[in-house]
Design an enzyme around this catalytic site. Sequence first.
Site, short mmCIF file in Angstrom:
data_model
loop_
_atom_site.label_atom_id
_atom_site.label_comp_id
_atom_site.label_asym_id
_atom_site.label_seq_id
_atom_site.Cartn_x
_atom_site.Cartn_y
_atom_site.Cartn_z
N ARG A 1 0.94 -1.39 -0.07
CA ARG A 1 -0.03 0.04 -0.24
C ARG A 1 0.82 1.20 0.06
NH1 ARG A 1 -4.08 -0.42 4.66
NH2 ARG A 1 -2.73 -2.22 5.54
N LYS B 1 9.09 -1.13 2.65
CA LYS B 1 8.30 -0.17 3.79
C LYS B 1 9.13 0.24 5.03
CE LYS B 1 4.69 -1.95 6.13
NZ LYS B 1 3.42 -1.90 6.59
N ASN C 1 -4.66 -6.09 20.28
CA ASN C 1 -3.22 -6.48 20.56
C ASN C 1 -2.49 -5.57 19.68
OD1 ASN C 1 -0.83 -8.14 20.12
ND2 ASN C 1 -1.57 -9.44 18.37
N ARG D 1 40.71 46.71 -15.24
CA ARG D 1 39.76 46.85 -16.12
C ARG D 1 40.03 47.84 -17.38
NH1 ARG D 1 36.88 50.33 -11.25
NH2 ARG D 1 37.64 52.20 -11.93
C1 UD1 Z 1 -1.08 -8.47 13.41
C2 UD1 Z 1 -1.58 -9.26 14.68
C3 UD1 Z 1 -2.84 -8.49 15.18
C4 UD1 Z 1 -2.70 -7.08 15.73
C5 UD1 Z 1 -1.94 -6.24 14.55
C6 UD1 Z 1 -1.28 -5.16 15.08
C7 UD1 Z 1 -1.04 -11.67 14.00
C8 UD1 Z 1 -1.63 -12.81 13.43
N1 UD1 Z 1 -2.22 -10.58 14.22
O1 UD1 Z 1 -2.03 -8.30 12.63
O2 UD1 Z 1 -3.48 -9.31 16.45
O3 UD1 Z 1 -3.65 -6.67 16.20
O4 UD1 Z 1 -0.69 -7.16 14.09
O5 UD1 Z 1 -0.85 -4.36 14.09
O6 UD1 Z 1 -0.13 -11.57 14.61
N2 UD1 Z 1 5.22 -10.24 8.99
C9 UD1 Z 1 6.19 -10.90 8.65
N3 UD1 Z 1 5.94 -12.05 8.12
C10 UD1 Z 1 4.76 -12.71 8.15
C11 UD1 Z 1 3.80 -11.83 8.50
C12 UD1 Z 1 3.78 -10.59 8.85
O7 UD1 Z 1 7.43 -10.32 8.82
O8 UD1 Z 1 4.81 -13.74 7.75
C13 UD1 Z 1 5.39 -8.71 9.67
C14 UD1 Z 1 4.85 -7.90 8.61
O9 UD1 Z 1 5.66 -7.13 7.85
C15 UD1 Z 1 4.31 -6.71 9.86
C16 UD1 Z 1 3.94 -7.27 10.79
O10 UD1 Z 1 4.63 -8.72 10.86
O11 UD1 Z 1 5.26 -5.73 10.07
C17 UD1 Z 1 2.50 -7.48 11.26
O12 UD1 Z 1 2.07 -8.53 10.08
P1 UD1 Z 1 0.43 -8.37 9.42
O13 UD1 Z 1 0.28 -9.22 8.45
O14 UD1 Z 1 0.48 -6.73 9.16
O15 UD1 Z 1 -0.37 -8.34 10.68
P2 UD1 Z 1 -1.82 -7.83 10.91
O16 UD1 Z 1 -2.82 -8.65 10.09
O17 UD1 Z 1 -1.88 -6.42 11.00
#
Ligand code: UD1
Length: 455
Positions: A15, A22, A166, A437
């Site tokens: 995004r 990012k 969370n 000059r």
């Molecule tokens: C996650 C939490 C959610 C919380 C929210 C807060 C989980 C399952 N959910 O959701 O409870 O309220 O953060 O912002 O943990 N990332 C990785 N590898 C992965 C997945 C994610 O490095 O495989 C990193 C992403 O780059 C990001 C962060 O972890 O910086 C959070 O991942 P994202 O998928 O955005 O989590 P949310 O769905 O927002």
Amino acid sequence: MALEVIVLAAGQGSRMRSRFPKVLQKLAGRPLLQHVLDTAAALAPSRIHVVVGHGADAVREAFADRGLNWVDQSERLGTGHAVLQAMPAVDTAATVLVLYGDVPLVAEDTLRSLRAMAASGPALLTASLDNPAGYGRILRDANGQFSAVVEDRDASPEQRALREVNTGILAAPAAQLAQLLPLVGNDNQQGEYYLPDILTLALERNIAVHTAGVGHLLEVQGVNDPFQLAQLERALQLQQAEALMQAGARLADPARIDVRGALRCGRDVSIDVNCVFIGEVELADGVSVGPNCVLEDCRVGADSQVLAMSHLEGAEVGAGCSVGPFARLRPGTRMADSARVGNFVETKKTRIGTGSKVNHLTYLGDCDVGEEANIGAGTITCNYDGVNKHPTRIGDGAFVGSNATLVAPLEIGDNGFVAAGSTITRNVSSDELAVGRGKQRNIPGWKRPGSDKEG
Ligand code: UD1
Ligand code: CA
């Protein structure tokens, strides 16, 4: 117990619609990830692990010299999976703190207390939000004890109404993480391995789970798109402005300043609107900075004035000086006390001695000006012959008339005098006048050319 930090930074951040990962996007002049790493480093962890995926090479390169342990997560299978990838490198006797590369403003104190809470079991940082949409919600039992995190997409309508969420940030004993993470499944809406699932698994094994509320919501604000980044930037800038003002600085408008680095102000410093401070900038007592100035890696001495629209980079300005308006001080500029540089003057690798004036429309490069000298309007040092740079030395009390062209290498002695409009190619000794000059000729009775046409 030793501390090890795991920073999750594998996300693409699609995004942001950027060519760059990012976590390399900048907030207050520093990449998002750098904010997180600096805060983490303040906790003196034995190691920092960074989980990378999208744009991993660029991220590694940007932080190559920080002694980080890079962990590859080629497939993004969820936050639980991401932390699990780092675990083989983590000492089981340590406490682990999980942070996020795109949540830049979490405070050191918050993390310290979370770490302390996690001595014997996991501790989770939560926040209460007016609009909790998209976040994992915190479920509690009748006694208010934590029972689980349910992701937005997996939540029932009643659960979605809960406002405690969370933040994602948690601390836990490494041994427990190593034990519980492999047990986490992916039977959920997103088919991901959720990190917060370890908390429920812990409770099932009679391990107590603690939660702590965050002090300031800004601390847990993530960045997902350019607008959120800009909002966070303004919020952080306002915080910095407030801190400067609490320390005594007078800002014409705390909403119109940008500090991208460290700005230190003495007493009675005043800063007008729309100024940008980059890198390390020091303003001594009584300094005033006019509107729309940019100061990068500079020191400005007591009671000096930097007037509107001036650009200073790598410059040292003494006490009681005046700079601008519309001045450009480039790297290596040193102004001694009471010196003046006025409008449309550019200086580079140039020293200007005590009380000397360079007031209008001038370029001084590789130049050394003594004390109490006057450099007239339109003076240019020709310091570059197309191949090499050459120095110009101008003595104490020298006077360079307007529109002089000083061809370097050149020396003008103390009290030397250069006539206006001169091109000076040979050294001028002390107390000498140099005129270089064309002589003026006046032709009396001269008639202007008439028109060829009759009548
Ligand atoms: C996650 C939490 C959610 C919380 C929210 C807060 C989980 C399952 N959910 O959701 O409870 O309220 O953060 O912002 O943990 N990332 C990785 N590898 C992965 C997945 C994610 O490095 O495989 C990193 C992403 O780059 C990001 C962060 O972890 O910086 C959070 O991942 P994202 O998928 O955005 O989590 P949310 O769905 O927002
Ligand atoms: Ca997700």
